[in-house]
Design a protein around this motif. Structure first.
Motif, PDB file in Angstrom:
ATOM      1  N   LEU A  25      -4.880 -16.390  -5.842  1.00 20.42           N
ATOM      2  CA  LEU A  25      -4.080 -17.206  -4.927  1.00 20.42           C
ATOM      3  C   LEU A  25      -2.803 -17.727  -5.584  1.00 20.42           C
ATOM      4  O   LEU A  25      -1.886 -18.164  -4.891  1.00 20.42           O
ATOM      5  N   SER A  26      -2.716 -17.655  -6.882  1.00 20.42           N
ATOM      6  CA  SER A  26      -1.503 -18.117  -7.567  1.00 20.42           C
ATOM      7  C   SER A  26      -0.438 -17.030  -7.651  1.00 20.42           C
ATOM      8  O   SER A  26       0.700 -17.318  -8.021  1.00 20.42           O
ATOM      9  N   VAL A  27      -0.809 -15.803  -7.302  1.00 20.50           N
ATOM     10  CA  VAL A  27       0.131 -14.678  -7.449  1.00 20.50           C
ATOM     11  C   VAL A  27       0.079 -13.763  -6.221  1.00 20.50           C
ATOM     12  O   VAL A  27       0.074 -12.534  -6.338  1.00 20.50           O
ATOM     13  N   THR A  28       0.061 -14.359  -5.044  1.00 18.55           N
ATOM     14  CA  THR A  28      -0.079 -13.554  -3.828  1.00 18.55           C
ATOM     15  C   THR A  28       1.100 -12.601  -3.621  1.00 18.55           C
ATOM     16  O   THR A  28       0.930 -11.518  -3.059  1.00 18.55           O
ATOM     17  N   SER A  29       2.293 -12.978  -4.063  1.00 21.00           N
ATOM     18  CA  SER A  29       3.441 -12.081  -3.910  1.00 21.00           C
ATOM     19  C   SER A  29       3.298 -10.853  -4.803  1.00 21.00           C
ATOM     20  O   SER A  29       3.721  -9.754  -4.434  1.00 21.00           O
ATOM     21  N   TRP A  30       2.722 -11.054  -5.974  1.00 19.79           N
ATOM     22  CA  TRP A  30       2.434  -9.905  -6.836  1.00 19.79           C
ATOM     23  C   TRP A  30       1.392  -8.989  -6.179  1.00 19.79           C
ATOM     24  O   TRP A  30       1.474  -7.759  -6.284  1.00 19.79           O
ATOM     25  N   ILE A  31       0.428  -9.580  -5.507  1.00 17.59           N
ATOM     26  CA  ILE A  31      -0.593  -8.777  -4.820  1.00 17.59           C
ATOM     27  C   ILE A  31       0.055  -7.975  -3.690  1.00 17.59           C
ATOM     28  O   ILE A  31      -0.300  -6.816  -3.461  1.00 17.59           O
ATOM     29  N   SER A  32       1.026  -8.571  -2.990  1.00 19.35           N
ATOM     30  CA  SER A  32       1.755  -7.834  -1.950  1.00 19.35           C
ATOM     31  C   SER A  32       2.505  -6.649  -2.555  1.00 19.35           C
ATOM     32  O   SER A  32       2.525  -5.551  -1.978  1.00 19.35           O
ATOM     33  N   ALA A  33       3.132  -6.865  -3.716  1.00 20.17           N
ATOM     34  CA  ALA A  33       3.829  -5.765  -4.389  1.00 20.17           C
ATOM     35  C   ALA A  33       2.848  -4.683  -4.818  1.00 20.17           C
ATOM     36  O   ALA A  33       3.133  -3.483  -4.702  1.00 20.17           O
ATOM     37  N   THR A  34       1.676  -5.108  -5.292  1.00 16.13           N
ATOM     38  CA  THR A  34       0.640  -4.146  -5.688  1.00 16.13           C
ATOM     39  C   THR A  34       0.164  -3.343  -4.493  1.00 16.13           C
ATOM     40  O   THR A  34      -0.054  -2.125  -4.583  1.00 16.13           O
ATOM     41  N   ASP A  35      -0.001  -4.004  -3.367  1.00 12.23           N
ATOM     42  CA  ASP A  35      -0.420  -3.318  -2.147  1.00 12.23           C
ATOM     43  C   ASP A  35       0.605  -2.261  -1.747  1.00 12.23           C
ATOM     44  O   ASP A  35       0.238  -1.154  -1.345  1.00 12.23           O
ATOM     45  N   PHE A  36       1.888  -2.600  -1.856  1.00 11.62           N
ATOM     46  CA  PHE A  36       2.933  -1.626  -1.549  1.00 11.62           C
ATOM     47  C   PHE A  36       2.842  -0.439  -2.497  1.00 11.62           C
ATOM     48  O   PHE A  36       2.990   0.720  -2.089  1.00 11.62           O
ATOM     49  N   LEU A  37       2.603  -0.731  -3.778  1.00 10.43           N
ATOM     50  CA  LEU A  37       2.536   0.334  -4.784  1.00 10.43           C
ATOM     51  C   LEU A  37       1.350   1.264  -4.545  1.00 10.43           C
ATOM     52  O   LEU A  37       1.482   2.494  -4.664  1.00 10.43           O
ATOM     53  N   LYS A  38       0.212   0.701  -4.200  1.00  3.82           N
ATOM     54  CA  LYS A  38      -1.033   1.486  -4.149  1.00  3.82           C
ATOM     55  C   LYS A  38      -1.364   2.027  -2.759  1.00  3.82           C
ATOM     56  O   LYS A  38      -2.227   2.886  -2.616  1.00  3.82           O
ATOM     57  N   THR A  39      -0.690   1.527  -1.731  1.00  8.84           N
ATOM     58  CA  THR A  39      -0.973   1.966  -0.365  1.00  8.84           C
ATOM     59  C   THR A  39       0.084   2.958   0.093  1.00  8.84           C
ATOM     60  O   THR A  39       1.258   2.824  -0.241  1.00  8.84           O
ATOM     61  N   ASP A  40      -0.340   3.957   0.839  1.00  8.46           N
ATOM     62  CA  ASP A  40       0.624   4.901   1.410  1.00  8.46           C
ATOM     63  C   ASP A  40       1.434   4.182   2.485  1.00  8.46           C
ATOM     64  O   ASP A  40       0.945   3.929   3.592  1.00  8.46           O
ATOM     65  N   SER A  41       2.663   3.829   2.158  1.00 13.74           N
ATOM     66  CA  SER A  41       3.500   3.120   3.117  1.00 13.74           C
ATOM     67  C   SER A  41       4.074   4.091   4.138  1.00 13.74           C
ATOM     68  O   SER A  41       4.277   5.274   3.850  1.00 13.74           O
ATOM     69  N   ASN A  42       4.323   3.567   5.326  1.00 11.40           N
ATOM     70  CA  ASN A  42       4.981   4.364   6.348  1.00 11.40           C
ATOM     71  C   ASN A  42       6.460   4.480   6.034  1.00 11.40           C
ATOM     72  O   ASN A  42       7.146   3.466   5.850  1.00 11.40           O
ATOM     73  N   GLN A  43       6.954   5.698   5.953  1.00  9.00           N
ATOM     74  CA  GLN A  43       8.389   5.952   5.874  1.00  9.00           C
ATOM     75  C   GLN A  43       8.802   6.523   7.228  1.00  9.00           C
ATOM     76  O   GLN A  43       8.334   7.585   7.631  1.00  9.00           O
ATOM     77  N   ILE A  44       9.653   5.788   7.919  1.00 11.29           N
ATOM     78  CA  ILE A  44      10.056   6.195   9.263  1.00 11.29           C
ATOM     79  C   ILE A  44      11.561   6.393   9.275  1.00 11.29           C
ATOM     80  O   ILE A  44      12.318   5.539   8.806  1.00 11.29           O
TER      81      ILE A  44
END
Length: 450
Positions: A352-371
């Motif tokens: 909970l102290s680094v939720t923005s880092w977790i968001s960045a990690t999610d972007f890195l590890k998840t297949d993001s939609n490129q539209i």
């Protein structure tokens, strides 16, 4: 009470457990982040209250917190005429003076305004029940009630503007401005509001043109001489920190996704390259909060924790991942990944102290939609297709587009090799640059996104 029912915008914090009595100071960074939060919530459930909050909060910033040159001021004070909250509170007599009997009665009931008051003999306006419940309780048509409340708000806002306003801290801070122009850009795109897009663009170009020293280095702050005129100023001050660079890059990418003007990607790349040269430590493979040119301290600061705003390092990582996807520059992604890896122990120990880092990690590890969307911006079909994309909450979305596209354009790998079908607006849904078949209608695009 923490929300300004008449003028829009959120106070910094509440001093009671019911969130009724605020500390009346309003901060730019709070309102920027709350607009973004309400916007994403609206994408998820289409609650009209969330749209109303967005509109009113951005209206407050545009009306009261925007410099003629386009910058956003930092905060407004809690007190006026030496009294905390005086500008914001009301008595029943004041309602009676400015409203007719019917409107005054409704306003007192709706905002719980009493003779006793709820704050030092006056009333902080608050709405303890939702509009639907209030309408049902008082046997009123909800749509007509909403129109009446909106009309009364406009009357009270005009009357309140005659009061002595709270002081304005007219410092223009790069990082907070970037948060706010990003909010204006994203909201403008979602709600198809060109005025908000214009405000975002004016602010971004102000920062690009004014917030640099003679060596082209980003600066942290700008101070207007007074709130009435910006013809004279104390000028830019202090070299920019990591968060100034990171938030600015992130905002420029969002502004590109809102306008498809590649100028903003080029500006983001230039700024990201400066950020890497001046804040990246090759040995430890992390970003520091200060550049090599800042005053030398015993320990070079690196604050990894989220506070009132996200840590600069986390937004640096996230913005570089977004920029890498749009430009194909792998060096951006590699530096983002290296900095994220250094945070894994903290993510496990205290997430909970680094939720923005977790968001960045999610972007890195998840297949993001490129539209990718191609077409004439005045074409109603393209508008419908954009609406299909922007109406959804897609947290790891990378959106690219062009007005009149050349398939041989080398600017972005997402745009390269793509063309409109039969000269009509066309959408491509991709993951890691591998695209599904192009589609030419909102329904087909919806099917690919589901």
């Amino acid at each position: 009470g923490i929300y300004d029912q008449i003028g829009g915008g959120f106070a910094r914090y509440s001093v009671d457990d019911k969130w009724l009595v605020p500390h009346f100071e309003k901060m730019l960074y709070d309102n920027a982040q709350l607009v973004t939060l309400y916007l994403h919530a609206y994408q998820m459930n289409k609650n009209p209250l969330f749209k109303k909050v967005i509109e009113e909060t951005l209206g407050y910033v545009a009306r009261e917190m925007t410099d003629p040159l386009g910058g956003f001021y930092s905060s407004s004070d809690a007190d006026s005429e030496g009294v905390e909250g005086k500008f914001f509170v009301w008595t029943p007599d004041e309602f009676d003076m400015v409203l007719d009997d019917k409107d005054a009665s409704l306003a007192k009931t709706y905002w719980r305004v009493t003779e006793e008051g709820n704050f030092e003999g006056a009333n902080i306006l608050n709405v303890p029940v939702d509009l639907e419940s209030f309408a049902e309780e008082h046997r009123r048509n909800q749509e007509a009630l909403e129109q009446d409340i909106s009309r009364i708000c406009a009357i009270l806002l005009r009357e309140r503007s005659k009061r002595v306003p709270p002081g304005i801290d007219d410092k223009i801070l790069t990082s907070w401005n970037a948060l706010m122009f990003k909010a204006f850009a994203e909201a403008g795109a979602l709600f198809e509001n060109p005025v908000w897009i214009d405000i975002a663009e004016k602010n971004a170009r102000f920062l690009l043109s004014v917030m640099n020293d003679r060596e082209g280095r980003l600066l942290h702050s700008y101070k207007a001489a007074d709130n009435l005129s910006s013809e004279a100023s104390d000028g830019p001050r202090i070299l920019g920190y990591l968060d100034d660079h990171a938030y600015f890059v992130d905002g420029l990418i969002t502004l590109y996704e809102s306008t498809f003007d590649y100028f903003y990607i080029e500006a983001a790349q230039n700024l990201a390259d400066h950020m890497i040269r001046r804040f990246w430590d090759q040995e430890s493979e992390v970003f520091y909060d200060t550049s090599l040119e800042h005053s030398k301290l015993i320990v070079r600061p690196r604050d990894i924790l989220d506070n009132a705003v996200p840590s600069g390092g986390s937004i640096a990582a996230l913005s570089l991942l977004r920029l890498s996807s749009l430009t194909g520059e792998s060096c951006y992604a590699s530096k983002a990944e290296s900095s994220i890896k250094s945070l894994v122990p903290q993510m496990r120990r205290a997430p909970l102290s680094v939720t923005s880092w977790i968001s960045a990690t999610d972007f890195l590890k998840t297949d993001s939609n490129q539209i990718v969307l191609l077409g004439n911006p005045g074409d109603p079909l393209l508008t419908e297709m954009l609406r299909e994309v922007r109406s959804r909450y897609l947290p790891n979305l990378v959106l690219a587009g062009a007005k009149f596209h050349d398939p041989n354009d080398e600017k972005s790998p997402l745009l390269h090799g793509k063309a409109m079908l039969n000269g009509k607006p066309t959408a491509y849904v991709c993951k890691d640059y591998i695209c599904k078949l192009p589609v030419g209608s909102p329904s087909e695009l919806s099917d690919q996104l589901d």
